[in-house]
Design an enzyme around this catalytic site. Structure first.
Site, PDB file in Angstrom:
ATOM      1  N   GLY A 204      20.164   9.970  80.836  1.00  0.00           N
ATOM      2  CA  GLY A 204      20.926  10.670  81.861  1.00  0.00           C
ATOM      3  C   GLY A 204      22.261  10.011  82.140  1.00  0.00           C
TER       4      GLY A 204
ATOM      5  CD  GLU B  17      21.413  -0.059  80.998  1.00  0.00           C
ATOM      6  OE1 GLU B  17      20.627  -0.937  80.590  1.00  0.00           O
ATOM      7  OE2 GLU B  17      21.097   0.824  81.828  1.00  0.00           O
TER       8      GLU B  17
ATOM      9  CD  GLN C  10      12.321   4.736  77.293  1.00  0.00           C
ATOM     10  OE1 GLN C  10      11.292   5.053  77.883  1.00  0.00           O
ATOM     11  NE2 GLN C  10      13.311   4.086  77.898  1.00  0.00           N
TER      12      GLN C  10
ATOM     13  CB  CYS D 146       6.819  11.755  78.390  1.00  0.00           C
ATOM     14  SG  CYS D 146       6.353  12.764  76.973  1.00  0.00           S
TER      15      CYS D 146
ATOM     16  CB  CYS E 122       5.580  18.287  77.338  1.00  0.00           C
ATOM     17  SG  CYS E 122       4.519  16.925  76.805  1.00  0.00           S
TER      18      CYS E 122
END
Length: 438
Positions: A42, A63, A71, A189, A367
């Site tokens: 994001g 960051e 991932q 997820c 998904c």
């Protein structure tokens, strides 16, 4: 071990070094028109979009990580179908050129002062803020973890530190129970905990070990999957392949010396059951970013409090959110981020012109439920749990084409489309279909 600390919400006391993607030196106080917190999917996607809106010199990203990971592919890494290396790229290579990279952790957010403080004490003020800090994994909330990962036969596809341990446990499996867990918390997820179960079943069949294996899925949920259309297909797969499903079972302890996992029965408080395991895959409890939770931006549960249609903060109008850190009532997935990114970009563009947002996020998420080494059930749905499908076919069926998309097409679009702010919008698979028809 250092990796054990990385699996805990540790609070290091050492000084972090802050530097930028450009050659500018760090200073005690900085100011940017647009500040993005987090360099995950994001954060990088939105920084690319904000670069076009504000100009690179007016955008900064906070960051700390040197490496950026895709991932979603870790499900396949845990099953030996992909490598960890294929999921990784240097953060410098995905950071939009010219955007300032503040290589440090966010320590404090002060929305009343329009500023944040990083771990090294640097104060950064902003005119507009995008929070994309993801969520926090809490392995330590399970007794015996994360230390149990030092033992064999246990892994987790949710961390780069432990995903290869899943594959090692699968390869070393001889006979007994292969157990897969789903915690009693929100997760990112939500299909991943059972995807590795289907892949394990497929691997054990391929290697001739399935007859000596009990494949068990212990989930804290009262259902196998939240959307009935896809759940019906999954139940058929479970029955056909002789997989054991135990609903409302929550992992509370791992005893690696005895190869035992302890589960509580959520429908009978105080009742526990001990399972022996030959292989154990752990999905950790998860919670909101600790930085967000400790700020004025959080709702009562610690998640970033945003409008579910515009992704603008409900109290601070110059603050926006995207992805797993938010309280959006939809499944936390990469596909959701892709859909949210176009809406959020439009919201911010309209806000800058003192206009009302004209795009609404409908909760779209997806998904790809991997059910073998060559099939996927592609679930797509909205806030109301209604299927929101891309293709003119029954997506509740297992399909080879969808596996190809999951394993090969989507990673390419992630690196070369989403992170560059070039791909997204309501239903990213719909966008893919549109592109394929050009």
């Amino acid at each position: 071990m250092a990796w054990l600390c990385r699996l805990r919400p540790c609070h290091p006391t050492g000084m972090a070094i802050s530097h930028f993607h450009t050659s500018s030196p760090a200073s005690a106080k900085q100011h940017y028109k647009m500040l993005v917190l987090g360099g995950g999917s994001g954060g990088i996607c939105m920084s690319s979009r904000m670069k076009r809106l504000f100009g690179a010199e007016n955008v900064a990203v906070v960051e700390p990580s040197e490496v950026h990971y895709y991932q979603p592919i870790w499900t396949l890494v845990g099953a030996g179908a992909k490598t960890v290396a294929s999921s990784a790229r240097p953060t410098a290579s995905v950071m939009p050129s010219g955007v300032k990279w503040v290589k440090s952790k966010v320590q404090e957010i002060n929305p009343d002062k329009n500023s944040v403080v990083t771990e090294d004490g640097t104060e950064i003020s902003y005119e507009y803020l995008i929070v994309a800090l993801g969520l926090q994994l809490h392995y330590e909330k399970i007794k015996g973890l994360p230390e149990a990962f030092e033992h064999p036969k246990i892994g987790s596809n949710y961390s780069v530190e432990t995903v290869e341990k899943t594959w090692k446990a699968l390869q070393d499996f001889k006979e007994g129970n292969a157990i897969f867990t789903f915690p009693n918390t929100p997760v990112k997820c939500a299909g991943a905990p059972q995807k590795i179960m289907y892949l394990t079943d497929a691997y054990l069949r391929k290697t001739g070990k399935r007859a000596k294996a009990n494949v068990i899925y212990n989930t804290s949920l009262p259902v196998l999957f939240g959307i009935k259309k896809y759940a019906d297909t999954l139940w058929d797969i479970v029955k056909t392949r002789d997989l054991q499903i135990n609903l409302r079972h929550n992992l509370i302890e791992v005893r690696p010396d005895k190869q035992e996992a302890v589960f509580e029965n959520l429908d009978k408080p105080g009742e526990t059951k001990v399972f022996e395991y030959e292989m154990l895959h752990v999905t950790p409890p998860m919670g909101p970013s600790l930085v967000v939770k400790g700020s004025q931006l959080a709702d009562e549960n610690g998640w970033l409090d945003v409008n579910k249609e515009t992704l603008q903060h409900n109290k601070y109008p110059n603050v926006f959110g995207i992805g797993d850190c938010t309280n959006l009532p939809t499944a936390k997935t990469g596909a959701a981020v892709a859909a949210q990114s176009a809406v959020l970009s439009r919201t911010i563009s309209k806000f800058l012109k003192n206009q009302k947002p004209d795009k609404k996020y409908d909760g779209y998420t997806s998904c790809p439920l991997v059910t073998s080494y060559n099939t996927v059930v592609l679930a797509e749905f909205d806030y109301d749990g209604q299927p929101l499908e891309t293709f003119p076919i029954n997506q509740a069926k297992e399909r080879r084409l969808m596996y190809y998309m999951k394993a090969d097409v989507m990673p390419h679009l992630y690196w070369h489309g989403l992170l560059r702010g070039l791909w997204g919008g309501p239903g990213p698979y719909r966008k893919l279909l549109h592109l394929g028809m050009k």
